[in-house]
Design a protein around this motif. Structure first.
Motif, PDB file in Angstrom:
ATOM      1  N   PRO A  10      78.652 147.055 -24.745  1.00 14.38           N
ATOM      2  CA  PRO A  10      79.304 146.066 -25.613  1.00 14.38           C
ATOM      3  C   PRO A  10      80.616 145.538 -25.033  1.00 14.38           C
ATOM      4  N   ALA A  11      81.332 146.391 -24.322  1.00  8.65           N
ATOM      5  CA  ALA A  11      82.591 145.950 -23.714  1.00  8.65           C
ATOM      6  C   ALA A  11      82.326 144.921 -22.627  1.00  8.65           C
ATOM      7  N   ALA A  12      81.313 145.135 -21.814  1.00  7.04           N
ATOM      8  CA  ALA A  12      80.959 144.178 -20.764  1.00  7.04           C
ATOM      9  C   ALA A  12      80.456 142.870 -21.380  1.00  7.04           C
ATOM     10  N   TRP A  13      79.688 142.963 -22.453  1.00  8.44           N
ATOM     11  CA  TRP A  13      79.175 141.788 -23.139  1.00  8.44           C
ATOM     12  C   TRP A  13      80.335 140.959 -23.696  1.00  8.44           C
ATOM     13  N   ALA A  14      81.275 141.605 -24.362  1.00  5.26           N
ATOM     14  CA  ALA A  14      82.425 140.902 -24.925  1.00  5.26           C
ATOM     15  C   ALA A  14      83.304 140.297 -23.835  1.00  5.26           C
ATOM     16  N   SER A  15      83.476 141.023 -22.757  1.00  6.92           N
ATOM     17  CA  SER A  15      84.272 140.524 -21.638  1.00  6.92           C
ATOM     18  C   SER A  15      83.618 139.304 -21.001  1.00  6.92           C
ATOM     19  N   GLY A  16      82.316 139.322 -20.864  1.00 10.29           N
ATOM     20  CA  GLY A  16      81.594 138.189 -20.289  1.00 10.29           C
ATOM     21  C   GLY A  16      81.710 136.944 -21.137  1.00 10.29           C
ATOM     22  N   TRP A  17      81.554 137.092 -22.451  1.00  8.10           N
ATOM     23  CA  TRP A  17      81.675 135.932 -23.337  1.00  8.10           C
ATOM     24  C   TRP A  17      83.104 135.402 -23.362  1.00  8.10           C
ATOM     25  N   THR A  18      84.076 136.313 -23.322  1.00 12.47           N
ATOM     26  CA  THR A  18      85.481 135.882 -23.285  1.00 12.47           C
ATOM     27  C   THR A  18      85.748 135.097 -22.013  1.00 12.47           C
ATOM     28  N   ALA A  20      83.559 133.396 -20.246  1.00 14.32           N
ATOM     29  CA  ALA A  20      82.872 132.111 -20.348  1.00 14.32           C
ATOM     30  C   ALA A  20      83.668 131.130 -21.202  1.00 14.32           C
ATOM     31  N   VAL A  21      84.204 131.603 -22.311  1.00 15.98           N
ATOM     32  CA  VAL A  21      85.014 130.742 -23.182  1.00 15.98           C
ATOM     33  C   VAL A  21      86.254 130.262 -22.447  1.00 15.98           C
ATOM     34  N   LEU A  22      86.886 131.145 -21.694  1.00 17.82           N
ATOM     35  CA  LEU A  22      88.068 130.749 -20.934  1.00 17.82           C
ATOM     36  C   LEU A  22      87.729 129.731 -19.849  1.00 17.82           C
ATOM     37  N   CYS A  23      86.564 129.856 -19.223  1.00 16.07           N
ATOM     38  CA  CYS A  23      86.132 128.872 -18.225  1.00 16.07           C
ATOM     39  C   CYS A  23      85.974 127.498 -18.856  1.00 16.07           C
ATOM     40  N   PHE A  24      85.330 127.446 -20.027  1.00 14.38           N
ATOM     41  CA  PHE A  24      85.144 126.162 -20.690  1.00 14.38           C
ATOM     42  C   PHE A  24      86.464 125.611 -21.216  1.00 14.38           C
ATOM     43  N   LEU A  45      81.154 127.493 -13.344  1.00 15.98           N
ATOM     44  CA  LEU A  45      81.517 128.906 -13.430  1.00 15.98           C
ATOM     45  C   LEU A  45      81.215 129.470 -14.823  1.00 15.98           C
ATOM     46  N   GLY A  46      81.476 128.697 -15.853  1.00 12.98           N
ATOM     47  CA  GLY A  46      81.157 129.124 -17.215  1.00 12.98           C
ATOM     48  C   GLY A  46      79.663 129.298 -17.424  1.00 12.98           C
ATOM     49  N   ILE A  50      77.466 132.724 -18.382  1.00 19.69           N
ATOM     50  CA  ILE A  50      76.484 132.830 -19.452  1.00 19.69           C
ATOM     51  C   ILE A  50      75.138 133.319 -18.929  1.00 19.69           C
ATOM     52  N   ILE A  51      74.755 132.826 -17.768  1.00 18.08           N
ATOM     53  CA  ILE A  51      73.504 133.300 -17.147  1.00 18.08           C
ATOM     54  C   ILE A  51      73.589 134.794 -16.848  1.00 18.08           C
ATOM     55  N   ALA A  52      74.741 135.243 -16.376  1.00 15.59           N
ATOM     56  CA  ALA A  52      74.920 136.673 -16.073  1.00 15.59           C
ATOM     57  C   ALA A  52      74.848 137.514 -17.348  1.00 15.59           C
ATOM     58  N   ILE A  53      75.345 136.985 -18.451  1.00 14.27           N
ATOM     59  CA  ILE A  53      75.316 137.728 -19.716  1.00 14.27           C
ATOM     60  C   ILE A  53      73.887 137.830 -20.245  1.00 14.27           C
ATOM     61  N   VAL A  54      73.187 136.705 -20.209  1.00 11.53           N
ATOM     62  CA  VAL A  54      71.849 136.646 -20.806  1.00 11.53           C
ATOM     63  C   VAL A  54      70.833 137.462 -20.001  1.00 11.53           C
ATOM     64  N   SER A  55      70.985 137.449 -18.675  1.00 11.69           N
ATOM     65  CA  SER A  55      69.992 138.161 -17.865  1.00 11.69           C
ATOM     66  C   SER A  55      70.305 139.623 -17.718  1.00 11.69           C
TER      67      SER A  55
END
Length: 55
Positions: A10-18, A20-24, A45-46, A50-55
């Motif tokens: 969950p920490a990696a998932w939250a970090s990845g989404w954060t 991605a949001v910062l990239c956008f 990059l964003g 997202i691709i890294a999170i989903v896969s």
């Protein structure tokens, strides 16, 4: 060891989404300032995040 994997996911998932949001967010800032080439880079990059999170 199994507990660490359970906690880390969950920490990696939250970090990845954060990230991605910062990239956008950076992309929108560059777009507003008129630097469209940097915008394309940050959007790519964003999307990669997202691709890294989903896969």
């Amino acid at each position: 060891m199994n507990i660490l994997k359970t906690i880390a996911k969950p920490a990696a998932w939250a970090s990845g989404w954060t990230s991605a949001v910062l990239c956008f967010s950076a992309a929108s800032g560059f777009w507003l300032s008129g630097e469209h080439r940097k915008t394309i880079f940050w959007i790519a990059l964003g999307i990669a995040e997202i691709i890294a999170i989903v896969s």
